[in-house]
Write a protein that holds these residues in place. Structure first.
Motif, PDB file in Angstrom:
ATOM      1  N   GLU A  87       4.244   3.234  -5.474  1.00 54.93           N
ATOM      2  CA  GLU A  87       4.193   3.385  -4.011  1.00 54.93           C
ATOM      3  C   GLU A  87       5.532   3.906  -3.477  1.00 54.93           C
ATOM      4  OE1 GLU A  87       3.002  -0.112  -1.769  1.00 54.93           O
ATOM      5  OE2 GLU A  87       3.428   0.906   0.126  1.00 54.93           O
TER       6      GLU A  87
ATOM      7  N   LEU B 281       5.932   7.299  -1.411  1.00 52.26           N
ATOM      8  CA  LEU B 281       6.482   7.314  -0.053  1.00 52.26           C
ATOM      9  C   LEU B 281       7.719   8.212   0.041  1.00 52.26           C
ATOM     10  CD1 LEU B 281       6.083   3.644   1.257  1.00 52.26           C
ATOM     11  CD2 LEU B 281       5.113   5.722   2.258  1.00 52.26           C
TER      12      LEU B 281
ATOM     13  N   GLN C 265      10.267  -1.618   0.778  1.00 55.03           N
ATOM     14  CA  GLN C 265      10.085  -2.211   2.114  1.00 55.03           C
ATOM     15  C   GLN C 265      10.711  -1.307   3.182  1.00 55.03           C
ATOM     16  OE1 GLN C 265       7.958  -4.709   1.757  1.00 55.03           O
ATOM     17  NE2 GLN C 265       8.344  -4.353  -0.421  1.00 55.03           N
TER      18      GLN C 265
ATOM     19  N   ARG D  72       8.466   1.715   3.730  1.00 56.59           N
ATOM     20  CA  ARG D  72       7.314   1.360   4.576  1.00 56.59           C
ATOM     21  C   ARG D  72       7.737   1.295   6.042  1.00 56.59           C
ATOM     22  NH1 ARG D  72       4.716  -3.681   1.154  1.00 56.59           N
ATOM     23  NH2 ARG D  72       3.462  -2.481  -0.328  1.00 56.59           N
TER      24      ARG D  72
ATOM     25  N   GLU E 214       6.438   3.476   9.301  1.00 54.57           N
ATOM     26  CA  GLU E 214       5.979   2.825  10.526  1.00 54.57           C
ATOM     27  C   GLU E 214       6.749   3.324  11.747  1.00 54.57           C
ATOM     28  OE1 GLU E 214       6.130  -1.662  10.852  1.00 54.57           O
ATOM     29  OE2 GLU E 214       4.810  -1.328   9.131  1.00 54.57           O
TER      30      GLU E 214
END
Ligand SMILES: *Cc1c(COP(=O)(O)O)cnc(C)c1O
Length: 356
Positions: A51, A55, A243, A246, A250
Motif C-alpha cells: 500500500e 500510494l 500513515q 494516507r 486525505e
C-alpha cells in the motif's frame, strides 16, 4: 502549554501517524501482536509495503518503468549508492549546501566529479543559475531543498543527462514531474516518517550500465527484485510512512500541500521582512525554501538573539535554533506543521518586537 514543533529533522508528523503507529505498536492489524514483533514477511506486513508503494506512485504520479524502494542507511548511504550504481567515468553535481557537498565527496570515490556550480562563496545563500550540465556526464545530481541553509529549487529542471535528486526535505511538499528524473532519494525523517527508512524512486532502465562490481546490498536491482524485502526492512518506520501517505491523500495530495506550504512560508517570510528585529538569510525570494525558513537578528538587534531564543521557548516554540553553520534561527514548516503554528510563531515575533 501547546508545543509548536519546528525541528528540522526528525520533525513533526501528522497526529494520525503518531496515533496509528502507537496503536500498531500494541496491536498490529488485529493480530494481537506488536508491530515490532511480527515477521516482515507476514501477509499483514507485506500489505503495508504494497500500500505504501502504491500510494507513493499515486500521490507523486510516478510513471510506468519506475520502482519505489524502502531501504536502510539514510540519505547518506545514497550519496555513495548513487555513484556506485550509475557512474562509469564522470558525474556532474550542483553544490548548494552541506548535504550536496557530502554527496560530492562520495561521488569522488568512484570517478571524476564535475561541480558545475556552487554557492559556497556566499555560505550557500542562493541557488546558482546559468550553469552548463556537461552532456558526457553519467548523471547530474542536485539537492532540491537545502535543509540547513534554507534554499530550494522549486521547479523540475531540465537536464540533458539522467537527473538525480536528493529530496530528503521537500518530498511530497509539491507536485513533481517524476519523468524528468532518473532517481530521487531521501531520508524519510523530514516529511514522511520517523528516522530509519530511506525512500528511493528509480527509473529501472538506468541501471546495469556500469562496469564495476556492486555488492549485493548496494545494488538497486537487488531491492527492486526483492520488492524492498531482500533483507529485513525498517518495519516500524515504513508503517508510519504509510500513515503519513494516507493522511496526505486525505488532505488532497501534493497540489493541496503546496498551496498550504506557500501560505505558511509567505506568512513567516512576510513577518521576517516586516519585523524590525529580524532579517532573512536568503536574499532572493525565489530561492527561499518553503520548508526551512532561516532568519537572523537584524544588525541593530544582534545582541538580542539569545533573549529571543529563550522568549520563544517560553511560549512553546520548539526547535527554532538555527544550524551552527548559519546561526540565528530556522523554522521548519514541513507538511504536518499546522498553519496555526506559524501564526503562533509570528505572534511571538511581534510580541518580542513590541517589548523592544
Ligand atoms: C537530513 C538530510 C540528509 C541526511 O539524511 P540521513 O538520513 O541522516 O542520512 C541528506 N540530505 C538532505 C537534503 C537532508 O535534509
Amino acid at each position: 502549554m501547546k508545543k509548536h514543533n519546528f525541528f528540522a529533522g526528525p520533525s513533526i508528523l501528522p497526529q494520525s501517524t503518531v496515533d496509528n503507529t502507537s496503536k500498531a505498536i500494541h496491536d498490529f492489524a488485529g493480530m494481537g501482536l506488536s508491530l515490532m514483533e511480527v515477521s516482515h514477511r507476514s501477509k499483514q506486513f507485506i500489505a503495508v509495503v504494497d500500500e505504501a508503494t502504491a500510494l507513493f506512485k499515486e500521490l507523486l504520479g510516478i510513471p510506468e518503468g519506475y520502482s519505489v524502494l524502502f531501504l536502510g542507511g539514510g540519505a547518506s548511504l545514497q550519496f555513495c549508492m548513487v555513484p556506485f550504481n550509475l557512474m562509469n567515468k564522470k558525474a556532474a553535481y550542483l553544490n548548494t549546501g552541506e548535504w550536496a557537498s557530502k554527496a560530492i565527496k562520495e561521488g569522488k570515490v568512484f570517478g571524476e566529479v564535475d561541480v558545475v556550480a556552487s554557492s559556497e562563496d556566499k555560505n550557500f545563500n542562493y541557488i546558482p543559475k546559468g550553469y552548463v550540465i556537461p552532456a558526457d556526464a553519467d548523471y547530474f545530481h542536485i539537492t532540491t531543498n537545502n535543509t540547513i541553509f534554507g534554499t530550494e529549487i522549486h521547479h523540475d529542471i531540465e537536464s540533458p543527462v539522467p537527473l538525480v535528486a536528493d529530496m530528503s526535505s521537500d518530498i511530497f511538499s509539491r507536485p513533481v514531474d517524476i519523468s524528468r528524473y532518473a532517481l530521487i532519494y531521501g531520508g524519510a525523517q523530514k516529511n514522511l516518517a520517523p528516522a530509519g527508512v530511506t525512500f528511493v524512486i528509480v527509473k529501472n532502465d538506468i541501471l546495469g550500465k556500469v562496469d564495476r562490481k556492486i555488492p549485493t546490498m548496494l545494488d538497486y536491482r537487488t531491492h527492486i527484485k526483492g520488492e524492498s524485502m531482500f533483507n529485513t526492512p525498517p518495519v516500524v518506520p515504513i508503517y508510519a510512512a504509510l500513515q503519513t501517505l494516507r493522511w496526505l491523500k486525505e488532505m488532497g495530495g501534493v497540489a493541496e500541500m503546496q498551496k498550504i506550504n506557500i501560505k505558511k512560508a509567505n506568512l513567516l517570510y512576510g513577518e521576517i521582512e516586516r519585523n524590525k528585529m529580524f532579517k532573512p538569510t536568503i536574499p532572493a525570494r525565489e530561492d527561499r525554501s518553503l520548508m526551512n525558513v532561516c532568519f537572523v537578528m537584524n544588525d541593530d538587534y544582534a545582541q538580542f538573539e539569545e533573549e529571543f531564543d529563550k522568549f520563544a521557548s517560553s511560549k512553546g516554540m520548539v526547535g527554532i535554533k538555527g544550524h551552527r553553520s548559519v546561526g540565528g534561527f530556522r523554522a521548519s514548516l514541513y507538511n504536518a506543521l499546522p498553519y496555526e503554528s506559524v501564526e503562533a510563531l509570528v505572534a511571538v515575533m511581534q510580541e518580542f518586537e513590541m517589548s523592544h
